[in-house]
Design a protein around this motif. Structure first.
Motif, PDB file in Angstrom:
ATOM      1  N   VAL A  18     -25.520 -17.283 105.978  1.00  0.00           N
ATOM      2  CA  VAL A  18     -26.171 -18.250 106.873  1.00  0.00           C
ATOM      3  C   VAL A  18     -25.596 -19.644 106.658  1.00  0.00           C
ATOM      4  CG1 VAL A  18     -28.361 -19.419 107.355  1.00  0.00           C
ATOM      5  CG2 VAL A  18     -28.297 -16.933 107.157  1.00  0.00           C
ATOM      6  N   VAL A  19     -25.462 -20.065 105.414  1.00  0.00           N
ATOM      7  CA  VAL A  19     -24.931 -21.400 105.134  1.00  0.00           C
ATOM      8  C   VAL A  19     -23.479 -21.508 105.602  1.00  0.00           C
ATOM      9  CG1 VAL A  19     -24.280 -22.972 103.269  1.00  0.00           C
ATOM     10  CG2 VAL A  19     -26.510 -21.887 103.254  1.00  0.00           C
ATOM     11  N   GLY A  20     -22.674 -20.492 105.322  1.00  0.00           N
ATOM     12  CA  GLY A  20     -21.287 -20.513 105.777  1.00  0.00           C
ATOM     13  C   GLY A  20     -21.174 -20.515 107.285  1.00  0.00           C
ATOM     14  N   GLY A  21     -21.995 -19.717 107.946  1.00  0.00           N
ATOM     15  CA  GLY A  21     -21.970 -19.684 109.410  1.00  0.00           C
ATOM     16  C   GLY A  21     -22.394 -20.986 110.035  1.00  0.00           C
ATOM     17  N   LEU A  22     -23.435 -21.591 109.488  1.00  0.00           N
ATOM     18  CA  LEU A  22     -23.879 -22.878 110.016  1.00  0.00           C
ATOM     19  C   LEU A  22     -22.853 -23.974 109.752  1.00  0.00           C
ATOM     20  CD1 LEU A  22     -27.670 -22.823 109.127  1.00  0.00           C
ATOM     21  CD2 LEU A  22     -26.629 -22.573 111.386  1.00  0.00           C
ATOM     22  N   SER A  23     -22.201 -23.901 108.610  1.00  0.00           N
ATOM     23  CA  SER A  23     -21.150 -24.883 108.318  1.00  0.00           C
ATOM     24  C   SER A  23     -19.988 -24.747 109.293  1.00  0.00           C
ATOM     25  CB  SER A  23     -20.640 -24.707 106.888  1.00  0.00           C
ATOM     26  OG  SER A  23     -21.648 -24.968 105.964  1.00  0.00           O
ATOM     27  N   ALA A  32     -13.681 -24.669 104.534  1.00  0.00           N
ATOM     28  CA  ALA A  32     -14.855 -25.380 104.031  1.00  0.00           C
ATOM     29  C   ALA A  32     -16.118 -24.550 104.231  1.00  0.00           C
ATOM     30  CB  ALA A  32     -14.993 -26.721 104.727  1.00  0.00           C
ATOM     31  N   ALA A  33     -16.191 -23.805 105.333  1.00  0.00           N
ATOM     32  CA  ALA A  33     -17.347 -22.952 105.578  1.00  0.00           C
ATOM     33  C   ALA A  33     -17.408 -21.820 104.566  1.00  0.00           C
ATOM     34  CB  ALA A  33     -17.297 -22.391 106.999  1.00  0.00           C
ATOM     35  N   VAL A  34     -16.263 -21.240 104.247  1.00  0.00           N
ATOM     36  CA  VAL A  34     -16.225 -20.183 103.232  1.00  0.00           C
ATOM     37  C   VAL A  34     -16.629 -20.732 101.880  1.00  0.00           C
ATOM     38  CG1 VAL A  34     -14.697 -18.624 101.975  1.00  0.00           C
ATOM     39  CG2 VAL A  34     -14.536 -18.771 104.458  1.00  0.00           C
ATOM     40  N   LEU A  35     -16.125 -21.897 101.541  1.00  0.00           N
ATOM     41  CA  LEU A  35     -16.479 -22.521 100.271  1.00  0.00           C
ATOM     42  C   LEU A  35     -17.965 -22.853 100.209  1.00  0.00           C
ATOM     43  CD1 LEU A  35     -15.385 -23.532  97.598  1.00  0.00           C
ATOM     44  CD2 LEU A  35     -14.923 -25.717  98.694  1.00  0.00           C
ATOM     45  N   ALA A  36     -18.539 -23.320 101.299  1.00  0.00           N
ATOM     46  CA  ALA A  36     -19.971 -23.614 101.336  1.00  0.00           C
ATOM     47  C   ALA A  36     -20.792 -22.345 101.174  1.00  0.00           C
ATOM     48  CB  ALA A  36     -20.322 -24.313 102.644  1.00  0.00           C
ATOM     49  N   GLY A  37     -20.357 -21.262 101.830  1.00  0.00           N
ATOM     50  CA  GLY A  37     -21.068 -19.992 101.700  1.00  0.00           C
ATOM     51  C   GLY A  37     -21.004 -19.431 100.293  1.00  0.00           C
ATOM     52  N   LEU A  38     -19.833 -19.499  99.677  1.00  0.00           N
ATOM     53  CA  LEU A  38     -19.701 -19.006  98.302  1.00  0.00           C
ATOM     54  C   LEU A  38     -20.507 -19.855  97.324  1.00  0.00           C
ATOM     55  CD1 LEU A  38     -15.912 -18.095  98.160  1.00  0.00           C
ATOM     56  CD2 LEU A  38     -17.863 -16.521  98.161  1.00  0.00           C
ATOM     57  N   THR A  39     -20.540 -21.141  97.550  1.00  0.00           N
ATOM     58  CA  THR A  39     -21.337 -22.022  96.698  1.00  0.00           C
ATOM     59  C   THR A  39     -22.826 -21.726  96.846  1.00  0.00           C
ATOM     60  OG1 THR A  39     -19.663 -23.735  96.885  1.00  0.00           O
ATOM     61  CG2 THR A  39     -21.842 -24.428  96.167  1.00  0.00           C
ATOM     62  N   ALA A  40     -23.264 -21.524  98.078  1.00  0.00           N
ATOM     63  CA  ALA A  40     -24.674 -21.200  98.313  1.00  0.00           C
ATOM     64  C   ALA A  40     -25.034 -19.868  97.665  1.00  0.00           C
ATOM     65  CB  ALA A  40     -24.962 -21.152  99.808  1.00  0.00           C
ATOM     66  N   PHE A  41     -24.129 -18.905  97.733  1.00  0.00           N
ATOM     67  CA  PHE A  41     -24.362 -17.615  97.086  1.00  0.00           C
ATOM     68  C   PHE A  41     -24.509 -17.789  95.582  1.00  0.00           C
ATOM     69  CE2 PHE A  41     -22.708 -13.896  94.855  1.00  0.00           C
ATOM     70  CZ  PHE A  41     -23.511 -12.897  95.376  1.00  0.00           C
ATOM     71  N   GLY A  42     -23.576 -18.517  94.986  1.00  0.00           N
ATOM     72  CA  GLY A  42     -23.592 -18.699  93.537  1.00  0.00           C
ATOM     73  C   GLY A  42     -24.788 -19.471  93.036  1.00  0.00           C
ATOM     74  N   VAL A  43     -25.205 -20.458  93.800  1.00  0.00           N
ATOM     75  CA  VAL A  43     -26.353 -21.262  93.386  1.00  0.00           C
ATOM     76  C   VAL A  43     -27.659 -20.501  93.580  1.00  0.00           C
ATOM     77  CG1 VAL A  43     -27.675 -23.334  93.992  1.00  0.00           C
ATOM     78  CG2 VAL A  43     -25.205 -23.461  93.744  1.00  0.00           C
ATOM     79  N   SER A  44     -27.732 -19.670  94.601  1.00  0.00           N
ATOM     80  CA  SER A  44     -28.989 -18.990  94.896  1.00  0.00           C
ATOM     81  C   SER A  44     -29.256 -17.787  93.992  1.00  0.00           C
ATOM     82  CB  SER A  44     -29.028 -18.552  96.362  1.00  0.00           C
ATOM     83  OG  SER A  44     -28.030 -17.600  96.623  1.00  0.00           O
ATOM     84  N   VAL A  45     -28.246 -17.219  93.361  1.00  0.00           N
ATOM     85  CA  VAL A  45     -28.473 -16.054  92.508  1.00  0.00           C
ATOM     86  C   VAL A  45     -29.415 -16.367  91.338  1.00  0.00           C
ATOM     87  CG1 VAL A  45     -27.361 -14.430  90.911  1.00  0.00           C
ATOM     88  CG2 VAL A  45     -26.412 -14.782  93.176  1.00  0.00           C
ATOM     89  N   PRO A  46     -29.171 -17.396  90.532  1.00  0.00           N
ATOM     90  CA  PRO A  46     -30.104 -17.656  89.431  1.00  0.00           C
ATOM     91  C   PRO A  46     -31.499 -18.069  89.907  1.00  0.00           C
ATOM     92  CG  PRO A  46     -28.177 -19.074  89.232  1.00  0.00           C
ATOM     93  CD  PRO A  46     -28.016 -18.292  90.468  1.00  0.00           C
TER      94      PRO A  46
END
Length: 53
Positions: A18-23, A32-46
């Protein structure tokens, strides 16, 4: 893989998509959209790991 792990990873993947798509739809470059999506994934796991019990 436990059910807890599967739920956390699937939820994090959904958030990342969702974050990558919206970006991407906001007019940013695809990288940048891929990087935003991967960052959102990594931050949301913990966070999801601690919230979903």
């Amino acid at each position: 893989m436990t059910v807890h792990t599967a739920v956390v990873l699937l939820s994090a993947a959904f958030i990342g998509i969702v974050v990558g798509g919206l970006s991407f739809l906001s007019g940013g470059p695809a990288a940048a959209a891929v990087l935003a999506g991967l960052t959102a994934f990594g931050v949301s796991v913990p966070v999801l790991r601690s919230l979903i019990r």
